[in-house]
Scaffold this motif. Structure first.
Motif, PDB file in Angstrom:
ATOM      1  N   TYR A  67      29.201   7.916  -1.894  1.00 10.89           N
ATOM      2  CA  TYR A  67      28.644   8.737  -0.262  1.00 10.89           C
ATOM      3  C   TYR A  67      29.970   9.624  -0.145  1.00 10.89           C
ATOM      4  N   LEU A  68      31.305   9.683  -0.449  1.00 13.11           N
ATOM      5  CA  LEU A  68      32.644  10.040  -0.912  1.00 13.11           C
ATOM      6  C   LEU A  68      31.823  11.487  -1.351  1.00 13.11           C
ATOM      7  N   ASN A  69      31.445  11.970  -2.398  1.00  8.55           N
ATOM      8  CA  ASN A  69      30.004  13.033  -3.463  1.00  8.55           C
ATOM      9  C   ASN A  69      29.997  13.417  -1.876  1.00  8.55           C
ATOM     10  N   GLN A  70      28.920  12.703  -1.212  1.00  6.66           N
ATOM     11  CA  GLN A  70      27.724  13.079  -1.079  1.00  6.66           C
ATOM     12  C   GLN A  70      28.596  13.538   0.690  1.00  6.66           C
ATOM     13  N   ALA A  71      29.592  12.480   1.248  1.00  7.50           N
ATOM     14  CA  ALA A  71      30.579  13.551   2.408  1.00  7.50           C
ATOM     15  C   ALA A  71      31.143  15.217   2.025  1.00  7.50           C
ATOM     16  N   ALA A  72      31.456  14.861   0.627  1.00  9.93           N
ATOM     17  CA  ALA A  72      32.302  16.322   0.692  1.00  9.93           C
ATOM     18  C   ALA A  72      31.199  17.601  -0.226  1.00  9.93           C
ATOM     19  N   MET A  73      29.504  16.905   0.285  1.00 13.50           N
ATOM     20  CA  MET A  73      28.712  18.100  -0.306  1.00 13.50           C
ATOM     21  C   MET A  73      28.279  18.930   0.774  1.00 13.50           C
ATOM     22  N   ASP A 117       0.593  -1.434   0.024  1.00 12.22           N
ATOM     23  CA  ASP A 117       0.083   0.125  -0.030  1.00 12.22           C
ATOM     24  C   ASP A 117       0.871   1.422   0.084  1.00 12.22           C
ATOM     25  N   LEU A 118       2.142   0.838   0.869  1.00 14.98           N
ATOM     26  CA  LEU A 118       2.602   2.777   0.580  1.00 14.98           C
ATOM     27  C   LEU A 118       4.171   2.554   0.627  1.00 14.98           C
ATOM     28  N   CYS A 119       5.241   2.931   0.466  1.00 17.11           N
ATOM     29  CA  CYS A 119       6.639   3.328   0.648  1.00 17.11           C
ATOM     30  C   CYS A 119       7.142   3.699   1.081  1.00 17.11           C
ATOM     31  N   GLN A 120       7.985   3.858   2.104  1.00 16.26           N
ATOM     32  CA  GLN A 120       8.331   5.006   2.586  1.00 16.26           C
ATOM     33  C   GLN A 120      10.459   4.911   2.196  1.00 16.26           C
ATOM     34  N   LEU A 121      10.762   6.748   1.145  1.00 15.85           N
ATOM     35  CA  LEU A 121      11.707   7.121   1.210  1.00 15.85           C
ATOM     36  C   LEU A 121      12.293   7.796   1.386  1.00 15.85           C
ATOM     37  N   GLN A 122      13.615   7.729   1.778  1.00 20.30           N
ATOM     38  CA  GLN A 122      14.330   9.076   1.349  1.00 20.30           C
ATOM     39  C   GLN A 122      14.501   9.603   0.689  1.00 20.30           C
ATOM     40  N   TYR A 123      14.015  11.073   0.437  1.00 15.29           N
ATOM     41  CA  TYR A 123      14.239  11.971  -0.186  1.00 15.29           C
ATOM     42  C   TYR A 123      14.024  13.763   0.230  1.00 15.29           C
ATOM     43  N   ASN A 124      14.759  14.099  -0.483  1.00 15.17           N
ATOM     44  CA  ASN A 124      15.023  15.528  -0.272  1.00 15.17           C
ATOM     45  C   ASN A 124      15.690  15.907  -1.545  1.00 15.17           C
ATOM     46  N   TYR A 125      15.598  17.738  -1.610  1.00 16.35           N
ATOM     47  CA  TYR A 125      16.229  18.501  -2.789  1.00 16.35           C
ATOM     48  C   TYR A 125      18.050  18.142  -3.397  1.00 16.35           C
ATOM     49  N   LEU A 126      18.823  16.877  -2.327  1.00 25.71           N
ATOM     50  CA  LEU A 126      19.949  17.045  -2.982  1.00 25.71           C
ATOM     51  C   LEU A 126      19.775  15.370  -3.341  1.00 25.71           C
ATOM     52  N   ASN A 133      11.844  27.132  -8.522  1.00 21.48           N
ATOM     53  CA  ASN A 133      12.124  26.964  -9.405  1.00 21.48           C
ATOM     54  C   ASN A 133      13.681  26.764  -9.858  1.00 21.48           C
ATOM     55  N   GLU A 134      13.674  27.908  -9.523  1.00 24.66           N
ATOM     56  CA  GLU A 134      15.578  28.166 -10.685  1.00 24.66           C
ATOM     57  C   GLU A 134      16.014  28.305  -9.343  1.00 24.66           C
ATOM     58  N   VAL A 135      15.496  28.717  -8.305  1.00 21.08           N
ATOM     59  CA  VAL A 135      16.451  28.917  -6.933  1.00 21.08           C
ATOM     60  C   VAL A 135      16.764  27.671  -6.675  1.00 21.08           C
ATOM     61  N   MET A 136      15.877  26.470  -6.578  1.00 22.66           N
ATOM     62  CA  MET A 136      15.866  25.689  -5.835  1.00 22.66           C
ATOM     63  C   MET A 136      17.402  24.532  -7.182  1.00 22.66           C
ATOM     64  N   GLU A 137      17.114  25.131  -8.071  1.00 27.51           N
ATOM     65  CA  GLU A 137      18.227  24.689  -9.615  1.00 27.51           C
ATOM     66  C   GLU A 137      19.790  24.679  -8.849  1.00 27.51           C
ATOM     67  N   LYS A 138      19.874  26.516  -8.607  1.00 24.95           N
ATOM     68  CA  LYS A 138      20.959  26.928  -7.940  1.00 24.95           C
ATOM     69  C   LYS A 138      21.543  26.639  -7.333  1.00 24.95           C
ATOM     70  N   VAL A 139      20.505  25.682  -5.834  1.00 30.29           N
ATOM     71  CA  VAL A 139      20.499  25.742  -4.924  1.00 30.29           C
ATOM     72  C   VAL A 139      21.841  24.451  -4.759  1.00 30.29           C
ATOM     73  N   LYS A 140      20.844  23.492  -6.162  1.00 35.10           N
ATOM     74  CA  LYS A 140      20.884  22.365  -6.006  1.00 35.10           C
ATOM     75  C   LYS A 140      22.858  22.390  -6.462  1.00 35.10           C
ATOM     76  N   ALA A 191      25.018  24.586  -6.783  1.00 38.95           N
ATOM     77  CA  ALA A 191      26.094  24.731  -5.507  1.00 38.95           C
ATOM     78  C   ALA A 191      26.512  24.094  -4.581  1.00 38.95           C
ATOM     79  N   TYR A 192      25.552  23.032  -4.427  1.00 41.20           N
ATOM     80  CA  TYR A 192      26.486  22.605  -3.493  1.00 41.20           C
ATOM     81  C   TYR A 192      26.289  20.715  -4.145  1.00 41.20           C
ATOM     82  N   HIS A 193      26.035  20.857  -5.225  1.00 41.75           N
ATOM     83  CA  HIS A 193      27.009  19.562  -6.505  1.00 41.75           C
ATOM     84  C   HIS A 193      28.715  20.150  -7.059  1.00 41.75           C
ATOM     85  N   ALA A 194      28.146  21.685  -6.809  1.00 42.99           N
ATOM     86  CA  ALA A 194      29.674  21.981  -6.947  1.00 42.99           C
ATOM     87  C   ALA A 194      30.247  21.270  -6.092  1.00 42.99           C
ATOM     88  N   LYS A 195      30.192  21.150  -5.323  1.00 45.14           N
ATOM     89  CA  LYS A 195      31.224  20.140  -3.930  1.00 45.14           C
ATOM     90  C   LYS A 195      31.437  19.484  -4.220  1.00 45.14           C
TER      91      LYS A 195
END
Ligand SMILES: NC(=O)c1ccc[n+]([C@@H]2O[C@H](COP(=O)([O-])OP(=O)(O)OC[C@H]3O[C@@H](n4cnc5c(N)ncnc54)[C@H](OP(=O)(O)O)[C@@H]3O)[C@@H](O)[C@H]2O)c1
Length: 384
Positions: free
Chosen positions: A325-331, A177-186, A286-293, A295-299
């Motif tokens: 995992y290395l990339n997530q830690a760097a962000m 009936d449902l699933c629970q997943l980790q999700y956020n803009y990163l 939405n554009e702002v969200m893209e910029k923020v993503k 900026a994180y991804h640049a790290k």
């Protein structure tokens, strides 16, 4: 409070659910501050929150025993006679299952702890590819069927931090009936990711989001590059508001769980939820969200596209996952959360420390990544 239908169950759930993994404590994780936790739930319910999420080990001293969260919730709902006001979700500790009898044993114990004879949403907790076949062998599907038939549970679901392909396999294996997943803009491209989210929605599966603020990191440890973008926007919202609005903007999302341990956080998230309609962010937002993503991804540390050409590694290392995992830690400015996942999700043999430096992966890597060097960095970063 806004409500959305939870997949094919059509139950109307509040778009903000209360996650009971991070209740206020008296210093130690297994000692819930009952007075504060009671006030938080009183206020959340008064403001229309109707979905409470807990699990067997939450607020325990280790993942191998029952924690205090279920016990607290059971007492709160029974003593205030509020069981009928909310949907109660809890989870079966899949990693503790050894024998087929354990399935019944845990469910019966959880019903007692929660002081109820029916759990609304019963989820298999934290499914991982490496133990999935074991669960099937234990007869988990037959167990769920029989617990629904005798009324001990109303709806079934599962949670996972594993990858998209495995997620899809699980989705297709049982009429959940449902699933629970980790999700956020990163997290659009890690774990279940956007592809998994859309797959679940297509199948009309209820979608419950966990870790919408990446456990608080997106709200409380914002790097200066990202802070600057938020500061320059005319629309004034703090980082937690942006992160929650991003999720409620997605029509695929039915409900967002947040772990709120202060009244300020609860009040703020309730307020943010007032505007949490699907497709409600403007083009500019939405554009702002893209910029923020960006900026994180640049790290990020390494441009791995996870094509998987480097696999299988002769030593058994899960190279794309180690690099992810290395990339997530760097962000992020804090690696503790990611470090936990590195050890929790990967088998010992999949860790970077198993690298024998044979170099076969580098010969075939489509992105020409110096994988051996990167694996050394993974090892160092996570103290592997
Ligand atoms: N099934 C699973 O495997 C699994 C895994 C994880 C979570 N969950 C469930 O999902 C729920 C939600 O996940 P989560 O607790 O990680 O959610 P989250 O919202 O990503 O993180 C919660 C943390 O965010 C911070 N926070 C919340 N609201 C805030 C605000 N308005 N301003 C500033 N900071 C704020 C707090 O951090 P500080 O305490 O640092 O202030 C809080 O402890 C959990 O409680 C649990 O029920 C399930």
């Amino acid at each position: 409070m806004l409500y959305r239908e939870l997949g094919s169950t059509r139950e109307k759930v509040s778009i903000l659910g209360f996650g009971c993994m991070r209740l206020p404590t008296l210093g130690s994780y297994d000692k819930i501050d009952l007075k504060k936790a009671n006030s938080l739930l009183d206020h959340a319910l008064q403001e229309g929150v109707n979905y409470l999420d807990t699990a067997y080990p939450y607020h325990g001293i280790s993942n191998s025993g029952g924690g205090e969260s279920e016990v607290f919730l059971g007492a709160y709902l029974a003593e205030n006679n509020r069981h009928d006001e909310v949907y109660l979700a809890t989870k079966l500790p899949t990693w503790l299952l050894k024998e087929p009898e354990d399935l019944e044993k845990f469910l019966d114990e959880q019903l007692k702890r929660l002081r109820t004879d029916q759990i609304d949403f019963y989820l298999l907790h934290s499914l991982k590819e490496k133990q999935w076949f074991h669960l099937e062998d234990l007869g988990v599907f037959e167990f769920l069927d029989s617990a629904i038939a005798d009324g001990r549970i109303k709806y079934t679901g599962f949670s996972t931090h594993d990858e998209t392909a495995f997620f899809k396999e699980v989705v297709d294996s049982y009429p959940w009936d449902l699933c629970q997943l980790q999700y956020n803009y990163l997290d659009e491209n890690i774990q279940v990711g956007k592809e998994g989210l859309e797959y679940a929605a297509e199948k009309n599966l209820g979608v419950v989001i966990m870790e919408p603020l990446k456990g608080g990191v997106l709200a409380n440890q914002v790097p200066p590059e990202v802070e600057k973008i938020w500061d320059e926007v005319n629309v004034k919202r703090n980082p937690a508001e942006w992160a929650l609005r991003f999720l409620w903007n997605l029509p695929e999302v039915n409900l967002v769980l947040s772990g709120m341990n202060t009244m300020e956080q609860l009040v703020e998230n309730l307020k943010t939820a007032e505007e949490g309609l699907p497709d409600s962010l403007s083009a500019l937002e939405n554009e702002v969200m893209e910029k923020v993503k960006m900026a994180y991804h640049a790290k990020i540390r390494v441009e791995c596209s996870a094509c998987g050409y480097c696999m299988p590694c002769p030593s058994g290392i899960n190279i794309p996952q180690c690099l992810s995992y290395l990339n997530q830690a760097a962000m992020l400015n804090d690696i503790s959360n990611i470090q936990g996942q590195y050890y929790f999700m990967l088998k010992d043999t999949e860790h970077a420390s198993n690298c024998l430096e044979c170099g076969l992966c580098e010969e075939i890597c489509t992105q020409k990544i110096p994988i051996r060097e990167m694996l050394k960095e993974v090892k160092k970063t996570f103290g592997d």
